[in-house]
Design an enzyme around this catalytic site. Structure first.
Site, mmCIF file in Angstrom:
data_model
loop_
_atom_site.group_PDB
_atom_site.id
_atom_site.type_symbol
_atom_site.label_atom_id
_atom_site.label_comp_id
_atom_site.label_asym_id
_atom_site.label_seq_id
_atom_site.Cartn_x
_atom_site.Cartn_y
_atom_site.Cartn_z
ATOM 1 N N ARG A 195 22.968 6.933 -34.077
ATOM 2 C CA ARG A 195 21.824 7.164 -33.270
ATOM 3 C C ARG A 195 21.807 5.345 -32.587
ATOM 4 N NH1 ARG A 195 17.213 10.035 -35.424
ATOM 5 N NH2 ARG A 195 17.915 9.005 -37.658
ATOM 6 N N GLN A 247 -4.214 -11.095 -33.682
ATOM 7 C CA GLN A 247 -3.408 -10.936 -32.387
ATOM 8 C C GLN A 247 -2.189 -10.639 -32.173
ATOM 9 O OE1 GLN A 247 -6.728 -14.009 -30.024
ATOM 10 N NE2 GLN A 247 -5.023 -14.574 -30.409
ATOM 11 N N ASN A 259 1.200 -11.630 -29.316
ATOM 12 C CA ASN A 259 1.038 -12.396 -28.266
ATOM 13 C C ASN A 259 2.469 -11.590 -27.724
ATOM 14 O OD1 ASN A 259 -1.576 -13.237 -28.430
ATOM 15 N ND2 ASN A 259 -1.145 -14.955 -29.759
ATOM 16 N N ARG A 315 8.123 -24.935 -25.155
ATOM 17 C CA ARG A 315 7.225 -23.827 -25.336
ATOM 18 C C ARG A 315 6.407 -24.826 -26.732
ATOM 19 N NH1 ARG A 315 4.242 -20.180 -22.635
ATOM 20 N NH2 ARG A 315 5.928 -18.874 -20.854
ATOM 21 N N HIS A 359 2.444 -25.919 -31.003
ATOM 22 C CA HIS A 359 0.995 -25.617 -31.441
ATOM 23 C C HIS A 359 1.137 -25.760 -32.960
ATOM 24 C CE1 HIS A 359 2.255 -24.488 -27.317
ATOM 25 N NE2 HIS A 359 2.042 -25.346 -26.585
ATOM 26 N N LYS A 413 1.589 -17.454 -38.290
ATOM 27 C CA LYS A 413 2.598 -16.667 -37.203
ATOM 28 C C LYS A 413 3.671 -16.022 -37.183
ATOM 29 C CE LYS A 413 1.034 -20.093 -34.124
ATOM 30 N NZ LYS A 413 1.356 -21.102 -32.529
ATOM 31 N N HIS A 430 3.739 -25.185 -34.857
ATOM 32 C CA HIS A 430 5.373 -24.523 -33.336
ATOM 33 C C HIS A 430 5.756 -24.094 -32.696
ATOM 34 C CE1 HIS A 430 6.036 -20.334 -31.639
ATOM 35 N NE2 HIS A 430 7.063 -20.357 -32.824
ATOM 36 N N TYR A 456 4.894 -12.607 -30.918
ATOM 37 C CA TYR A 456 4.209 -13.082 -31.927
ATOM 38 C C TYR A 456 2.787 -12.892 -32.297
ATOM 39 C CZ TYR A 456 4.389 -17.485 -29.432
ATOM 40 O OH TYR A 456 5.273 -18.905 -28.628
ATOM 41 N N GLU A 478 -7.122 -26.489 -31.525
ATOM 42 C CA GLU A 478 -6.277 -26.518 -31.302
ATOM 43 C C GLU A 478 -5.428 -28.001 -31.418
ATOM 44 O OE1 GLU A 478 -3.124 -25.151 -27.619
ATOM 45 O OE2 GLU A 478 -5.014 -25.519 -26.755
ATOM 46 N N LYS A 521 0.518 -30.023 -20.395
ATOM 47 C CA LYS A 521 -0.355 -30.342 -21.683
ATOM 48 C C LYS A 521 0.701 -30.148 -22.267
ATOM 49 C CE LYS A 521 -3.167 -26.835 -24.589
ATOM 50 N NZ LYS A 521 -3.267 -25.475 -24.718
ATOM 51 N N ASP A 522 2.007 -29.782 -23.015
ATOM 52 C CA ASP A 522 2.740 -29.817 -23.795
ATOM 53 C C ASP A 522 3.782 -31.720 -23.566
ATOM 54 O OD1 ASP A 522 2.136 -27.170 -24.395
ATOM 55 O OD2 ASP A 522 3.135 -26.209 -24.639
#
Length: 183
Positions: free
Chosen positions: A23, A46, A48, A59, A62, A72, A119, A132, A143, A167-168
């Site tokens: 399968r 969390q 994400n 991205r 951070h 993470k 990351h 994540y 942050e 921002k990045d």
């Protein structure tokens, strides 16, 4: 799960131990007991999901500082990404060192990112999706970020950056952060 420690202290690549039959396959992607047995923080506060339209989207980089530092567990569920982490722990023997790992929907590989690691990732395909599991709640006041193109780190991204947030793009350079004492 197969845990392989990377060159960066406490960061692991996690491969699936697949049970296959006609399968397809079945595999465990997370087990708190197995994470604890490897000295990893098994908390999931969390989950994400990030979807990226264009190949070359970047991205990051951070991280969150104490008392809201995040672990993470990163997995690419569609397409492919080049995932980069930087050890930002001053007491660590691998402080300010980085690695890059290719995570794809096909290799089913995950990357465990310890607390106080910056990351970020770049998409290697169109329509890349990244899941994540995060060990702490997002807390904007804690942050921090690093420039993806900071010459101090000299990260070799595999392709040209096609998309990045303002921002990045505008995190401070490491040289400026160390002068200002904000690392």
């Amino acid at each position: 799960m197969i845990f392989t420690e990377t060159e960066l202290k406490d960061a692991y690549i996690i491969d699936l131990e697949q049970k296959q039959d006609h399968r397809g396959f079945f595999a465990r992607t997370f087990c708190a007991k197995e994470f604890e047995a490897h000295g990893l923080k098994p908390t999931v506060a969390q989950c994400n999901l990030s979807f990226n339209y264009k190949k070359g989207t970047l991205r990051g980089m951070h991280y969150q500082i104490l008392p809201a530092a995040e672990t993470k567990l990163i997995r690419c569920t569609q397409g492919a990404i080049y995932d980069v982490i930087i050890d930002m722990r001053p007491e660590s023997p691998t402080y300010l060192q980085h690695i890059g790992v290719e995570l794809t929907a096909e290799n089913h590989r995950a990357l465990y990112v310890p607390e106080m690691f910056a990351h970020g990732y770049q998409t290697l395909t169109e329509s890349a999706e990244v899941a994540y599991q995060v060990g702490e709640f997002y807390t904007p006041g804690y942050e921090r970020g690093l420039r993806y193109d900071d010459p101090f780190f000299n990260i070799q991204w595999p392709i040209d950056v096609t998309e990045i947030s303002e921002k990045d793009k505008n995190w401070p350079l490491m040289k400026m952060m160390t002068v200002g004492g904000n690392v």
